[in-house]
Design an enzyme around this catalytic site. Structure first.
Site, PDB file in Angstrom:
ATOM      1  CG  ASP A  73     -16.412  44.461 -13.340  1.00 34.71           C
ATOM      2  OD1 ASP A  73     -15.428  44.830 -14.011  1.00 34.71           O
ATOM      3  OD2 ASP A  73     -17.549  44.950 -13.477  1.00 34.71           O
TER       4      ASP A  73
ATOM      5  CB  CYS B 128     -24.147  50.947 -17.136  1.00 39.23           C
ATOM      6  SG  CYS B 128     -24.177  51.677 -18.762  1.00 39.23           S
TER       7      CYS B 128
HETATM    8  N1  C6P Z   1     -18.331  51.349 -17.346  1.00 43.28           N
HETATM    9  C1  C6P Z   1     -18.695  53.746 -17.283  1.00 43.28           C
HETATM   10  O1  C6P Z   1     -18.855  54.846 -17.807  1.00 43.28           O
HETATM   11  P1  C6P Z   1     -17.246  47.363 -21.103  1.00 43.28           P
HETATM   12  O2  C6P Z   1     -18.417  48.163 -21.574  1.00 43.28           O
HETATM   13  O3  C6P Z   1     -17.428  45.884 -21.337  1.00 43.28           O
HETATM   14  O4  C6P Z   1     -15.932  47.876 -21.581  1.00 43.28           O
HETATM   15  O5  C6P Z   1     -17.184  47.581 -19.510  1.00 43.28           O
HETATM   16  C2  C6P Z   1     -18.307  47.291 -18.734  1.00 43.28           C
HETATM   17  C3  C6P Z   1     -18.067  47.663 -17.314  1.00 43.28           C
HETATM   18  C4  C6P Z   1     -18.010  46.649 -16.372  1.00 43.28           C
HETATM   19  N2  C6P Z   1     -17.761  46.906 -15.086  1.00 43.28           N
HETATM   20  C5  C6P Z   1     -17.555  48.165 -14.651  1.00 43.28           C
HETATM   21  C6  C6P Z   1     -17.254  48.389 -13.205  1.00 43.28           C
HETATM   22  C7  C6P Z   1     -17.610  49.237 -15.553  1.00 43.28           C
HETATM   23  O6  C6P Z   1     -17.395  50.470 -15.105  1.00 43.28           O
HETATM   24  C8  C6P Z   1     -17.882  48.981 -16.917  1.00 43.28           C
HETATM   25  C9  C6P Z   1     -18.000  50.093 -17.894  1.00 43.28           C
HETATM   26  C10 C6P Z   1     -18.393  52.544 -18.157  1.00 43.28           C
HETATM   27  O7  C6P Z   1     -18.736  53.600 -16.071  1.00 43.28           O
HETATM   28  C11 C6P Z   1     -19.328  52.443 -19.323  1.00 43.28           C
HETATM   29  S1  C6P Z   1     -20.990  52.069 -18.834  1.00 43.28           S
END
Ligand code: C6P
Length: 418
Positions: A211, A375
């Site tokens: 990721d 999150c």
């Molecule tokens: N973290 C943060 O403020 P999306 O929402 O699909 O663009 O990304 C999800 C995601 C997945 N992996 C990691 C390591 C992330 O940091 C994030 C998104 C943001 O930390 C929003 S919760």
């Protein structure tokens, strides 16, 4: 150089003062103060070139892709597939067809959980994740495990926020069907040793998903050197638009995987008896895609590559060092996540002040940070915290903004002491 000059002077690796001029939002005043935007881990600001490119597409070039044969559609398809080439270059993917456009990192992980997991994971099998994962890299695997009767195994983390590889080694068995780890922790900033994690998984015959949501916009990523099987990231954290992301996959896996969504453009032939699927990557791109967003992402990645990911990583590391020293100098502030290898993300707490109050008071000084569980509730639980305040940096931040953060924190502590 005087201390004052050092605060104003950008690093030699890139000219952050000049680059800031590309970002209209960074000119804003917030609550009577110039905006100090320290929330790029949540989402990055957008340079004018990306905004312009998307407006130009909508105003002058708008059409669908890969369906119609008129001139506008041919041009839109060219731009769309051109962006795919740009992404492939960013990640050093061997072939452009290994780049699948998704809605974001979350969808990329779900696509693999569905397309790989439903096909190759069975009862009693195991999936390994780490204790620092974002919910996006936990929940899809839990859902898969529940459906299949498989088990989730978790690599533990030490007090600094580093994964314990000796424990990981013991978790790897012939039941391991996939390892899914973050490249950089969004809550702690740790850069995980993904090269080693991948080598160890491969020695057991398990593929690895990385990721890269917090890594791809901030450091060079070479999927061939890493030898990862899957790599995902989101466009909106990389100066691109929302609603668009990337999944890189090894061709042999993408070809063997089930499609995620069924619909238009992912097929070769359809009869009521049977459907055959389009070759990769189109097998995974059902329906009319986010065309303007893909084109905007292509422009964003060209913009980042022009600055240089090496230069971005080096500059952001300087910001991290400066911010770590500044926050550590403030009595009552505790930095959560002190790994030896970190990206420019600092989680912190202040004695006696709830992180949400820190976020609110900093906002009154024009300093935008994130406060909450990010999150990543299991990471918070690991450190016995409900939440932290988090400042995250990008190449458009200045040393003077770190000083503004430090001063706003000191003011917050003073307000609470009254
Ligand atoms: N973290 C943060 O403020 P999306 O929402 O699909 O663009 O990304 C999800 C995601 C997945 N992996 C990691 C390591 C992330 O940091 C994030 C998104 C943001 O930390 C929003 S919760």
């Amino acid at each position: 150089m005087t201390a004052q000059a050092a605060l104003a002077t950008p690093s030699s690796t890139l000219d952050a003062v000049a680059l800031r001029a590309d970002f209209p939002t960074l000119r804003r005043m917030i609550n009577g103060h110039p905006l100090v935007y320290l929330d790029s881990a949540a989402t990055s600001q957008k340079p004018q070139v990306v905004i312009d490119r998307m407006s130009q597409f909508y105003a002058e070039e708008y059409s669908t892709v890969r369906r119609s044969i008129h001139l506008l559609s041919a041009k839109a398809t060219q731009a769309y597939e051109g962006a795919r080439r740009t992404v492939a270059q960013l990640l050093n993917a061997p072939e452009t067809r290994q780049i699948v456009f998704t809605k974001g990192a979350t969808e990329g992980i779900n696509l693999v959980a569905h397309g790989y997991g439903r096909k190759f994971v069975g009862e009693g099998d195991e999936i390994i994740i780490s204790a620092t994962e974002h919910h996006a890299n936990i929940v899809p695997w839990q859902m898969l495990c529940e459906e299949k009767g498989a088990h989730l195994r978790v690599i533990p983390v030490n007090d600094r926020g580093e994964l314990i590889l000796e424990a990981y080694e013991k978790l790897l068995t012939d039941r391991t069907k996939l390892v899914a780890v973050g490249h950089v922790s969004n809550a702690l900033g740790t850069i995980h040793p993904v090269e080693e994690i991948i080598q160890m998984a491969h020695a057991q015959g398990a593929p690895v998903l990385v990721d890269g949501a917090q890594a791809a916009p901030h450091m060079p990523v070479d999927v061939q050197a890493l030898n990862c099987d899957f790599y995902v990231f989101s466009g909106h954290k990389a100066c691109g638009p929302t609603g668009i992301g990337v999944l890189y996959g090894k061709a042999e896996w993408l070809e063997r995987m089930n499609p995620f969504l069924g619909g238009g453009d992912m097929i070769e032939t359809v009869t009521f008896e049977k459907t055959t699927y389009a070759p990769i990557p189109h097998k995974f791109e059902a329906g009319t895609p986010a065309i303007a967003e893909v084109i905007g992402l292509g422009t964003a990645i060209e913009y980042l590559r022009n600055i240089g990911l090496e230069a971005i990583a080096a500059y952001e590391h300087e910001l991290l060092d400066q911010a770590t020293a500044r926050l550590a100098s403030i009595p009552g502030v505790t930095i959560i996540g002190t790994a030896r290898r970190k990206a420019a993300i600092i989680s912190f707490t202040i004695d006696g002040i709830h992180p949400h109050d820190i976020g609110t008071l900093l906002d009154q000084e024009g300093v935008a940070i994130r406060a909450g569980h990010h999150c990543a509730q299991p990471v918070m639980a690991r450190y016995g915290l409900p939440a932290t305040a988090r400042a995250s940096f990008a190449f458009y931040n200045l040393p003077s903004e770190i000083e503004a953060l430090g001063a706003a924190i000191e003011k917050t502590i003073a307000v609470f002491a009254l």
